[in-house]
Scaffold this active site. Structure first.
Site, PDB file in Angstrom:
ATOM      1  N   GLN C 182      49.226  33.698  43.997  1.00  0.00           N
ATOM      2  CA  GLN C 182      48.778  34.474  43.065  1.00  0.00           C
ATOM      3  C   GLN C 182      48.119  35.738  43.635  1.00  0.00           C
ATOM      4  O   GLN C 182      47.008  35.594  44.432  1.00  0.00           O
ATOM      5  CB  GLN C 182      47.557  33.691  42.354  1.00  0.00           C
ATOM      6  CG  GLN C 182      48.008  32.461  41.528  1.00  0.00           C
ATOM      7  CD  GLN C 182      48.920  32.744  40.582  1.00  0.00           C
ATOM      8  OE1 GLN C 182      48.612  33.409  39.357  1.00  0.00           O
ATOM      9  NE2 GLN C 182      50.166  32.404  40.463  1.00  0.00           N
ATOM     10  N   GLY C 223      42.471  31.730  32.121  1.00  0.00           N
ATOM     11  CA  GLY C 223      43.770  31.579  33.192  1.00  0.00           C
ATOM     12  C   GLY C 223      44.009  32.952  33.776  1.00  0.00           C
ATOM     13  O   GLY C 223      43.346  34.037  33.480  1.00  0.00           O
ATOM     14  N   HIS C 224      45.165  33.160  34.449  1.00  0.00           N
ATOM     15  CA  HIS C 224      45.602  34.051  35.233  1.00  0.00           C
ATOM     16  C   HIS C 224      45.972  35.227  34.307  1.00  0.00           C
ATOM     17  O   HIS C 224      46.527  34.845  33.429  1.00  0.00           O
ATOM     18  CB  HIS C 224      46.368  33.864  36.273  1.00  0.00           C
ATOM     19  CG  HIS C 224      47.566  33.252  35.900  1.00  0.00           C
ATOM     20  ND1 HIS C 224      48.749  32.934  36.704  1.00  0.00           N
ATOM     21  CD2 HIS C 224      48.027  32.802  34.978  1.00  0.00           C
ATOM     22  CE1 HIS C 224      49.511  32.064  36.179  1.00  0.00           C
ATOM     23  NE2 HIS C 224      49.217  31.912  35.026  1.00  0.00           N
ATOM     24  N   ASN C 225      45.717  36.618  34.452  1.00  0.00           N
ATOM     25  CA  ASN C 225      46.151  37.716  33.673  1.00  0.00           C
ATOM     26  C   ASN C 225      45.541  37.787  32.263  1.00  0.00           C
ATOM     27  O   ASN C 225      46.190  38.687  31.629  1.00  0.00           O
ATOM     28  CB  ASN C 225      47.696  37.665  33.553  1.00  0.00           C
ATOM     29  CG  ASN C 225      48.118  37.924  35.128  1.00  0.00           C
ATOM     30  OD1 ASN C 225      48.795  36.798  35.740  1.00  0.00           O
ATOM     31  ND2 ASN C 225      47.850  39.050  35.652  1.00  0.00           N
ATOM     32  N   SER C 243      47.652  34.944  30.418  1.00  0.00           N
ATOM     33  CA  SER C 243      48.053  36.044  29.836  1.00  0.00           C
ATOM     34  C   SER C 243      47.889  36.462  28.572  1.00  0.00           C
ATOM     35  O   SER C 243      48.428  37.248  27.691  1.00  0.00           O
ATOM     36  CB  SER C 243      49.471  36.265  30.030  1.00  0.00           C
ATOM     37  OG  SER C 243      49.912  36.282  31.395  1.00  0.00           O
TER      38      SER C 243
END
Lengths: 328, 328, 328
Positions: C182, C223-225, C243
């Site tokens: 990441q 979560g990521h993004n 996302s």
């Protein structure tokens, strides 16, 4: 920091179209990549982003070779997503060469714990008596590994993880709860990743077991004596109650709950926010969640839902009525 | 480490069949116990595991005495599960005699905090100004007890617990949120256990209160000004919103949510993953979760569910039609 | 500690009825306030608590002025709840004047991290290389801010928060998971509050973004993004998958789950424990949760629910039957 395309292909394989001397300064998605950056196309449905992308180099499968021959550079490989995954690791490795101490001086490590020679223990971790941390395993900051718990090789435990807190075990007695000391431990295999603030409780008598290659996201609760099979992955906020036995190669969606003392076969896939209330013996995809709706619609349907078994009886009565009608 | 059967019976009572000099090296379930280990039978449905068990000693109720007289050793007691619970505690106590410092030097304790003489504060804990930790209470590693929060006697707080973070209180004003400082604290009674990474917020003006004997599992969120009655137990991942008032002797299953400003009577039992949206004034067992199904079936039923109130109207129309038919 | 009514009105405005020299020793709800305490009435439905309250001073809107003129003291203001929020802050500020070191000596701060001159870093925090903490931002105890993550000004991060753990990204390959490093970070705007043990993951390539004025409660997973728009608020135990893009001025109830790669418009309100499985393009209030019932009723209705699409077909068949009947 930058890498040449030549160095990338030498490390990861693939067929390079373009100059091996070209310097890449970073990775980026197709839509935002700049000419000094490398990007990838892993799913056909995103192919419309390929032509307009400014990326200096794109990683694509052979099916897209014709679409990239005019570009400055491209790498052709059978599985671009896998290639991208490995490229991120190459990048991280280069970026982090030789940074940080191996065991941070602020970590509290019991003299009777065993830390492999190349394991990394981050700041403010706690590793208790009898615990073991395997080779090349990394504990980021503020991780607790409790007494006698074993972590395998090449694992990654993120900040705030708690391995080996007591399982939730009490015997009811005259209206109060008598604690059952949790005398087991936690055994974690190799290549396991555990997300931030996730908790894995120690077993009551036997151990809680996480097999090789399991990936757990953040804020997951794994109860005592749970067994999670190889290469199973769970998304954030999942709860698995005590003594559940989850197979290999399963996936569990975010916020799902698995009740205790159940078994899930290998290759079972549970949707997000679903509750597993019985054992699942067949591989497959299972779901149970209330569909989202406008609040007004939901209120009407939820009210009807509380009448559902009565509605079913009314349908049955109607069917009988009509049948009678026909017969008379 | 080992204990003789004589020492066990002397400490915990029960009637011993067999030699009091016999050494036990550990506890184990019936199915995996070895001849040097002690096991127990607490539920009749597991009785088929009794005869084949290799356990050197088994703890059973009087009803099973006839089935154990031929064994090397057994302990007869009215409540084998309770006896087992107490035996785990005896074991742990012997095992841990004199280990570890009382207050770990890495803990950060405000000079104006009050720690009882025999409380244990683990590594990297934070105890803030005005906080109190009662007699024989244990804080495992990395626990935070915020300003002015009080923890009673004989409590156990697992790693990562946060007591007394701010409650979630904001006044809306012109499209943004204005913080309401949380001026209350948290008051926790005696004999309370709190699982890893669980959070209990301080009250807005009054205190958040957890009464004696409450048991909270891991990763639970208790909002500001919640009141949890005596001997209530909650499984992992439960969320209780602000100002909810939960009675005594309740149980809340894993992943359940209790909305704010509600009251639950004593002896209310909430199933896992259920959402409590209204006060519950009668003791009993309450549930609300979508039943798990194959994803294909779920999709069909979930689609129909969004039509449910219309289906109900259609049934009503059919009933009227048939009634008309009969009357004409 | 105490404040005079004069000092309060000078700091926060409002029209004072009564003596400006009167000393107030604290804030309390109407029902429990003592004569030395100040209270407030913010909702008409609580007005019956006003007359019997012992509070020495009450904050009310002009509509209630007639009901308070006989009291010892009152403050008249258009928005009593907002006034109360500001009063809590005034109180806290006075109470905490000059306490504690700015950067606690036990915090582990990388020399290449950037901490604003008036930021406060609590005990046992970890701030990694390249991280930035903005002006007047406070990290309570045991907070981790990962490499290259940026926190804006006037933020408050509670104990146990983890900013910038790895997003959950893996490429499947021959039955196991290959890690995607990441390489993005987390960017948090100004005036953001983040509750205890909440986790915000770093992005895969781009950053995870939390805009100005966002308020996150405890034990939330981002979560990521993910992108969270300005002044959105989320209650405890929410999970937002990778996302997802959440608009401005949204609210998300406790325990709700937002699946990945979805968009929520501005001013969307999600009820507690609801699962967002598709993008929501219209502002409004959305819900999806199984209504709570007695366990016995739930069992009957849940069983029928698994037949629901069949029930719908049976209704259709009945309608056709009756139609046929009419036509013949």
């Amino acid at each position: 920091m930058s890498l040449t395309l030549g160095a990338i292909v030498e490390a990861l394989g693939g067929r390079l179209l373009g100059s091996s001397d070209m310097q890449m300064s970073g990775l980026a998605p197709l839509q935002t990549a700049q000419p000094s950056q490398i990007s990838f196309l892993s799913q056909a449905r995103y192919q419309s982003q390929l032509a307009p992308s400014l990326a200096g180099c794109v990683i694509v499968s052979p099916a897209f070779e014709a679409q990239v021959v005019q570009r400055t550079a491209a790498i052709i490989t059978d599985d671009p997503y896998l290639y991208f995954a490995r490229l991120t690791r190459l990048w991280k490795r280069e970026h982090h060469k030789g940074t940080g101490p191996r065991i941070h001086p602020s970590a509290i490590i019991d003299p009777q714990a065993e830390i492999a020679a190349d394991a990394v223990i981050g700041p403010l971790c706690v590793v208790e008596r009898g615990a073991e941390v395997g080779a090349a395993t990394v504990l980021k900051s503020r991780v607790t590994v409790g007494e006698d718990c074993k972590i395998g090789a090449r694992c990654l435990l993120h900040s705030g993880v708690v391995i080996g807190a007591d399982g939730f075990g009490f015997a009811p007695h005259q209206g109060h709860w008598e604690k059952i000391e949790q005398l087991g431990a936690v055994r974690i295999g190799n290549d396991v990743e555990i997300g931030a603030n996730t908790c894995i409780d120690r077993g009551a008598l036997d151990d809680t077991v996480i097999e090789d290659g399991v990936k757990l996201d953040n804020l997951i609760q794994i109860g005592h004596n749970v067994h999670v099979g190889r290469h199973t992955a769970m998304a954030g906020c999942v709860g698995v109650a005590g003594s559940a036995r989850i197979g290999a190669h399963c996936t569990v969606g975010g916020g799902a709950v698995v009740l205790g003392h159940l078994s899930l076969a290998d290759h079972v896939h549970i949707s997000a926010a679903s509750v597993v209330t019985r054992s699942i013996l067949q591989p497959g995809h299972y779901t149970g969640m209330f569909p989202l709706d406008s609040n007004a619609n939901w209120e009407k349907n939820a009210a009807s839902l509380k009448q559902l078994s009565r509605l079913r009886e009314r349908i049955k009565a109607l069917e009988a009525d009509i049948q009678n009608n026909k017969e008379t």
